[in-house]
Design an enzyme around this catalytic site. Structure first.
Site, PDB file in Angstrom:
ATOM      1  N   HIS A  36       0.816  -1.217   0.000  1.00  0.00           N
ATOM      2  CA  HIS A  36       0.000   0.000   0.000  1.00  0.00           C
ATOM      3  C   HIS A  36       0.847   1.264   0.000  1.00  0.00           C
ATOM      4  O   HIS A  36       0.326   2.360   0.169  1.00  0.00           O
ATOM      5  CB  HIS A  36      -0.983   0.012   1.174  1.00  0.00           C
ATOM      6  CG  HIS A  36      -2.123  -0.946   1.007  1.00  0.00           C
ATOM      7  ND1 HIS A  36      -3.373  -0.536   0.600  1.00  0.00           N
ATOM      8  CD2 HIS A  36      -2.198  -2.286   1.170  1.00  0.00           C
ATOM      9  CE1 HIS A  36      -4.171  -1.602   0.536  1.00  0.00           C
ATOM     10  NE2 HIS A  36      -3.477  -2.673   0.871  1.00  0.00           N
ATOM     11  N   SER A  69     -11.364 -15.592 -23.862  1.00  0.00           N
ATOM     12  CA  SER A  69     -10.452 -16.175 -22.889  1.00  0.00           C
ATOM     13  C   SER A  69     -10.977 -17.515 -22.418  1.00  0.00           C
ATOM     14  O   SER A  69     -12.131 -17.881 -22.687  1.00  0.00           O
ATOM     15  CB  SER A  69     -10.297 -15.247 -21.675  1.00  0.00           C
ATOM     16  OG  SER A  69     -11.453 -15.315 -20.858  1.00  0.00           O
ATOM     17  N   ASP A 176       2.287  -3.188  -9.624  1.00  0.00           N
ATOM     18  CA  ASP A 176       2.059  -4.495 -10.226  1.00  0.00           C
ATOM     19  C   ASP A 176       2.482  -4.523 -11.688  1.00  0.00           C
ATOM     20  O   ASP A 176       3.152  -5.455 -12.144  1.00  0.00           O
ATOM     21  CB  ASP A 176       0.579  -4.876 -10.106  1.00  0.00           C
ATOM     22  CG  ASP A 176       0.132  -5.025  -8.667  1.00  0.00           C
ATOM     23  OD1 ASP A 176       1.001  -5.041  -7.775  1.00  0.00           O
ATOM     24  OD2 ASP A 176      -1.084  -5.115  -8.438  1.00  0.00           O
ATOM     25  N   TYR A 228     -10.073  -1.580   0.480  1.00  0.00           N
ATOM     26  CA  TYR A 228      -8.947  -0.968  -0.233  1.00  0.00           C
ATOM     27  C   TYR A 228      -9.190   0.519  -0.430  1.00  0.00           C
ATOM     28  O   TYR A 228      -8.321   1.356  -0.167  1.00  0.00           O
ATOM     29  CB  TYR A 228      -8.755  -1.675  -1.576  1.00  0.00           C
ATOM     30  CG  TYR A 228      -7.477  -1.345  -2.297  1.00  0.00           C
ATOM     31  CD1 TYR A 228      -6.374  -2.198  -2.232  1.00  0.00           C
ATOM     32  CD2 TYR A 228      -7.351  -0.186  -3.053  1.00  0.00           C
ATOM     33  CE1 TYR A 228      -5.199  -1.915  -2.905  1.00  0.00           C
ATOM     34  CE2 TYR A 228      -6.180   0.119  -3.727  1.00  0.00           C
ATOM     35  CZ  TYR A 228      -5.110  -0.753  -3.652  1.00  0.00           C
ATOM     36  OH  TYR A 228      -3.946  -0.452  -4.313  1.00  0.00           O
TER      37      TYR A 228
END
Length: 386
Positions: A36, A69, A176, A228
């Site tokens: 974070h 997918s 990320d 979050y």
């Protein structure tokens, strides 16, 4: 990787009636430390892992982008000229959001050719290993190449973040995507989330006889909702109350003042970010000076901070960490956004079997579902495979 690439190529051909023009892939990531801190313009130390998302791409003779997918039955299709952050939804928001975000970074979506994309992945979903950034990064490198955009890896990381923030609606930082795009074998990516400067930091796990075990609790989470967002809002409120642009601008010496000026909850949120930034810097210095055997206590302290100050752990993650340490891990912590997902443990190779047995037994004793425990190796980042 051979099997999944072959499977994706075969699935693409079955779907479209022709072979793909290329295969690209991008890894998930484990965040070694620095949780974070990214959206607070701080420091993070992730590494890319040997679990990847694979994309088969075929060029079209029209201006349509179409995605399919293995993890959804529906096919999403939209003219490139109609792409917007609001026009995409569901799982397809990840790949389509990247195409839209590339348009915001210079691609002329009215002029580039259409594409078919077929996606598969062996990055576990919901485990905190960033399956979403793996999708975004694989699609980004594929489209960057076939649309001849020439963007840098750092720019493609910004594309992925924009897609996730605006198209998906998850208020995540850039860590990320940076790990997925910049990763190197047996190394971590030290990222300054303010300047976006990166440094490859050798981990030396193999030489030290160590492994990183991922303990996927199976407790799912969703970044776009709930805790979050609340944690991010607390961080922004704390920075504003303390008169700084970002919590990055505070050091450990500022915490005494923060304690007097903030309510208890906001103070503890701020305390986690400030101390976690310092732990990242200390981990990099320790790795470079003493190697991976010396970072265990920093990992442990990170988990305590996330459990007690940031309050993003869950009982299953706490049990995983506690059990791993009892089974011989040098250090352990939850990883990812929290509220579920996975923990990681730095484990001597000779203790891996004991770790697995101990985790299974502890979770069964507590009535929890048996977690998936597996080793990950630091791996290279996104690129073209075929």
């Amino acid at each position: 990787m051979n099997d999944i690439r072959d499977d994706v190529a075969a699935a693409f051909e079955q779907w479209t009636g022709r072979a793909p023009d290329g295969i690209w892939s991008a890894p998930g990531r484990v965040n070694l430390i620095g949780e974070h801190t990214d959206y607070n313009e701080g420091f993070v130390l992730p590494f890319a892992i040997d679990r990847r998302t694979v994309v088969a791409l075929g060029m079209r003779d029209d201006a349509v982008i179409r995605v399919a997918s293995t993890f959804a039955d529906e096919v999403a299709e939209i003219p490139l000229a109609e792409l917007s952050a609001e026009a995409v939804s569901g799982w397809a928001a990840y790949p389509l959001g990247v195409a839209w975000a590339l348009g915001r970074h210079g691609a002329d979506l009215a002029a580039v050719p259409g594409v078919d994309l077929f996606i598969d992945s062996d990055v576990p979903v919901g485990a905190g290993l960033s399956s979403s950034a793996a999708i975004e990064s694989a699609v980004a490198v594929a489209l960057d190449e076939v649309w001849r955009l020439g963007l840098t890896r750092q720019q493609l990381a910004q594309v992925g973040r924009l897609a996730e923030n605006e198209a998906v609606g998850a208020p995540t930082g850039i860590m990320d995507q940076s790990a997925s795009l910049l990763g190197r074998a047996d190394a971590a990516v030290f990222l300054d989330c303010r300047t976006l400067d990166t440094e490859i930091v050798a981990l030396g796990l193999a030489d030290a006889g160590l492994a990183i075990a991922v303990i996927d609790t199976g407790v799912t989470h969703a970044h776009a909702t709930g805790g979050y967002r609340e944690r991010r809002a607390s961080c922004e409120a704390g920075a504003a109350a303390l008169g700084v642009a970002s919590l990055r601008d505070l050091g450990v010496d500022d915490l005494d003042r923060a304690r007097t000026e903030l309510d208890d909850i906001t103070y503890r949120r701020v305390k986690h970010i400030v101390t976690e930034n310092q732990r990242v810097l200390d981990t990099v210095a320790t790795l470079q000076a003493d190697g991976p055997t010396a970072i265990g206590e920093l990992l442990d302290a990170s988990h305590r901070s996330m459990r007690d100050d940031f309050e993003i752990s869950v009982p299953e993650l706490d049990l995983a960490v506690e059990t791993a340490l009892q089974a011989g891990a040098l250090g352990a912590r939850m990883t990812g956004g929290g509220f579920g997902g996975a923990a990681i443990a730095l484990v001597p190779l000779e203790a891996v079997s004991m770790l697995q047995v101990s985790i299974d037994g502890a979770f069964a004793e507590h009535g929890y579902g048996i977690p998936d425990v597996f080793l990950v190796r630091p791996a290279d980042g996104a690129g073209r495979d075929r």
